[in-house]
Design an enzyme around this catalytic site. Structure first.
Site, short mmCIF file in Angstrom:
data_model
loop_
_atom_site.label_atom_id
_atom_site.label_comp_id
_atom_site.label_asym_id
_atom_site.label_seq_id
_atom_site.Cartn_x
_atom_site.Cartn_y
_atom_site.Cartn_z
CG ASP A 51 -70.09 12.45 -5.58
OD1 ASP A 51 -69.94 13.15 -5.01
OD2 ASP A 51 -71.27 12.55 -6.58
CG ASP A 102 -67.99 11.07 -14.51
OD1 ASP A 102 -67.60 10.78 -15.51
OD2 ASP A 102 -68.00 10.04 -13.51
N GLY A 150 -62.03 6.64 -10.69
CA GLY A 150 -61.45 6.77 -11.84
C GLY A 150 -60.34 7.80 -11.92
NE ARG A 201 -64.01 2.66 -10.91
CZ ARG A 201 -64.28 3.91 -11.20
NH1 ARG A 201 -64.67 4.63 -10.05
NH2 ARG A 201 -64.22 4.33 -12.37
CG ASP A 231 -70.42 12.84 -10.89
OD1 ASP A 231 -68.97 13.31 -10.63
OD2 ASP A 231 -70.53 11.63 -10.91
CB THR A 289 -64.85 12.71 -11.20
OG1 THR A 289 -65.51 11.62 -12.23
CG2 THR A 289 -65.40 13.64 -10.62
NE ARG A 307 -69.23 5.96 -11.86
CZ ARG A 307 -68.57 5.77 -10.78
NH1 ARG A 307 -69.43 5.73 -9.55
NH2 ARG A 307 -67.31 5.63 -10.69
P1 ADP Z 1 -65.22 8.16 -7.57
O1 ADP Z 1 -64.38 8.52 -6.49
O2 ADP Z 1 -64.54 8.42 -8.94
O3 ADP Z 1 -66.61 8.31 -7.57
P2 ADP Z 1 -66.06 5.53 -6.94
O4 ADP Z 1 -67.29 5.73 -6.54
O5 ADP Z 1 -65.54 4.08 -7.60
O6 ADP Z 1 -65.24 6.36 -7.68
O7 ADP Z 1 -65.27 5.34 -5.28
C1 ADP Z 1 -64.12 5.09 -5.37
C2 ADP Z 1 -63.59 4.45 -4.11
O8 ADP Z 1 -64.01 5.20 -2.98
C3 ADP Z 1 -64.24 3.15 -3.75
O9 ADP Z 1 -63.91 2.00 -4.66
C4 ADP Z 1 -64.19 2.89 -2.28
O10 ADP Z 1 -62.91 2.41 -1.93
C5 ADP Z 1 -64.34 4.36 -1.93
N1 ADP Z 1 -65.72 4.57 -1.50
C6 ADP Z 1 -66.73 4.86 -2.27
N2 ADP Z 1 -67.95 4.82 -1.67
C7 ADP Z 1 -67.78 4.57 -0.19
C8 ADP Z 1 -68.36 4.70 0.93
N3 ADP Z 1 -69.75 4.80 0.75
N4 ADP Z 1 -67.65 4.63 2.09
C9 ADP Z 1 -66.48 4.17 1.92
N5 ADP Z 1 -65.57 4.31 0.79
C10 ADP Z 1 -66.31 4.54 -0.31
O1 F6P Z 2 -66.13 8.01 -13.14
C1 F6P Z 2 -65.20 8.21 -14.16
C2 F6P Z 2 -65.46 7.31 -15.16
O2 F6P Z 2 -64.69 7.38 -16.34
C3 F6P Z 2 -67.11 7.31 -15.78
O3 F6P Z 2 -67.26 8.17 -16.76
C4 F6P Z 2 -67.33 5.89 -16.31
O4 F6P Z 2 -68.64 5.53 -16.19
C5 F6P Z 2 -66.62 4.90 -15.09
O5 F6P Z 2 -65.68 5.76 -14.78
C6 F6P Z 2 -65.72 3.87 -15.91
O6 F6P Z 2 -65.18 3.30 -14.92
P1 F6P Z 2 -63.99 2.07 -14.87
O7 F6P Z 2 -62.80 2.71 -15.15
O8 F6P Z 2 -63.95 1.41 -13.82
O9 F6P Z 2 -64.52 1.32 -16.12
#
Ligand code: ADP
Ligand code: F6P
Length: 331
Positions: free
Chosen positions: A103, A127, A11, A72, A129, A125, A171
């Site tokens: 994360d 969040d 995000g 993502r 978190d 982020t 989240r």
């Molecule tokens: P954020 O980084 O904001 O927490 P996501 O959890 O959606 O957002 O993770 C972003 C991107 O990071 C994912 O779409 C994926 O491409 C990559 N990613 C997340 N988790 C993993 C993982 N365990 N191993 C490899 N790539 C990952």
């Molecule tokens: O991680 C940031 C965040 O805005 C969360 O607070 C929310 O749950 C999520 O992303 C929404 O994701 P998307 O943009 O994929 O709908």
């Protein structure tokens, strides 16, 4: 290192552009070429690269979103694709990577590191978190957006003698709800970290109305309950007029607060220096006002502590003030 790259992933968060600007300018200052990768790990796999210059960093510092775009990328969970990403970076002569994200994005960066690509990650982020840092880029701006919205909602809720539910993002974490809730004096704050009972909330609201309070503010983290469903349930149960607002993406866009812009600027520069100093595979965070460089393995061991003290205080300053039942054992 003579050539590094930067990407934003997950995000978007206000302040990411300040971090990108800082990465570009610090790399330039240290005579290192900097490549921008568009759309996070999706752009990496599709070789959507562009050489960045000092000029690209102009005029972006206070812009929300991310000039590199973000995504993502489910494909990046796959080990073969991670290997493909590492291969592409090597083929382009890229010796290190700065990842700006949450994360999940750290996991992707850690995977690349284990395949021989030095990476550092800047926590970005709304969040807040993430382990290993007190604050993430974007959180402060999102909290301010919620506070601004709630002050408007309180005016109209008060004019109609309504209670207001405001569902906020986060989240699985309640940090946006908690920080915004205490800042705007919410009567109730619902977070996933602290179990609550709808029934107790209903009884408390009825009690508050009997005492003459005509507009209560209930900030509900998306991970705690579904705001719309909760509103419908409370209306049915209490007969109190309730208006529900799902704040949604209004929390994620917009100009970063000064605090997020400063945080992005500090962390971006520190990330480039850490890469060039060889402090690789690390999360670049903040701890008590100081830059903290923590190996991913160490950061993963840390648990983000929910600010229970602040939550208790918010309760005392909010509805628990007039409700002995929830003052004793919570909602
Ligand atoms: P954020 O980084 O904001 O927490 P996501 O959890 O959606 O957002 O993770 C972003 C991107 O990071 C994912 O779409 C994926 O491409 C990559 N990613 C997340 N988790 C993993 C993982 N365990 N191993 C490899 N790539 C990952
Ligand atoms: O991680 C940031 C965040 O805005 C969360 O607070 C929310 O749950 C999520 O992303 C929404 O994701 P998307 O943009 O994929 O709908």
């Amino acid at each position: 290192m003579k050539k590094i790259a930067v990407l934003t992933s997950g995000g978007d968060a206000p302040g990411m552009n300040a971090a990108i600007r800082s990465v570009i300018r610090m790399a330039g200052f240290l005579h290192c070429e900097i490549v921008g990768i568009h759309r996070g790990y999706s752009g990496l796999l599709e070789e959507d690269f562009r050489l960045l210059t000092n000029r690209d960093a102009g005029g972006i510092v206070l812009r929300g979103g991310t000039m590199l775009k973000t995504a993502r990328c489910p494909a990046f969970f796959d080990e073969d694709n991670q290997k493909k990403g590492a291969r592409i970076l090597k083929n382009h002569g890229i010796e290190g990577l700065v990842v700006i994200g949450g994360d999940g994005s750290v996991q992707g960066a850690a995977a690349l590191s284990s395949l021989g690509i030095p990476t550092v990650t800047i926590p970005g982020t709304i969040d807040n978190d993430m382990h290993g840092t007190d604050e993430t880029i974007g959180h402060d701006t999102a909290v301010n957006a919620v506070v601004g919205a709630v002050s408007r909602i309180r005016d109209t809720a008060s004019a109609h003698d309504r209670a207001a539910i405001i569902e906020v993002m986060g989240r699985f974490a309640g940090n946006i709800a908690l920080d915004a809730g205490i800042a705007c004096g919410a009567e109730y704050i619902l977070v996933p970290e602290v179990p609550f009972s709808r029934e107790k909330l209903a009884r408390s609201l009825i009690g508050q109305m009997k005492e003459g309070r005509t507009n209560s503010i209930i900030i509900c983290a998306e991970g705690a309950d579904d705001g719309r469903a909760l509103g419908d349930w409370l209306k049915e149960r209490t007969n109190i007029d309730i208006c529900t607002t799902i704040l949604g993406f209004i929390q994620r866009g917009g100009r970063p607060s000064a605090r997020d812009s400063i945080l992005g600027s500090l962390l971006g520069a520190a990330a480039v220096k850490a890469l060039l100093d060889g402090q690789i595979t690390s999360l670049i965070g903040m701890n008590k006002g100081e830059i903290r460089i923590l190996p991913y393995s160490e950061a993963a061991k840390e648990k983000k502590i929910f600010k229970k003290g602040l939550y208790t205080l918010a309760g005392i300053l909010g509805a628990a003030q007039e409700d002995e039942d929830i003052a004793e054992s919570g909602l």
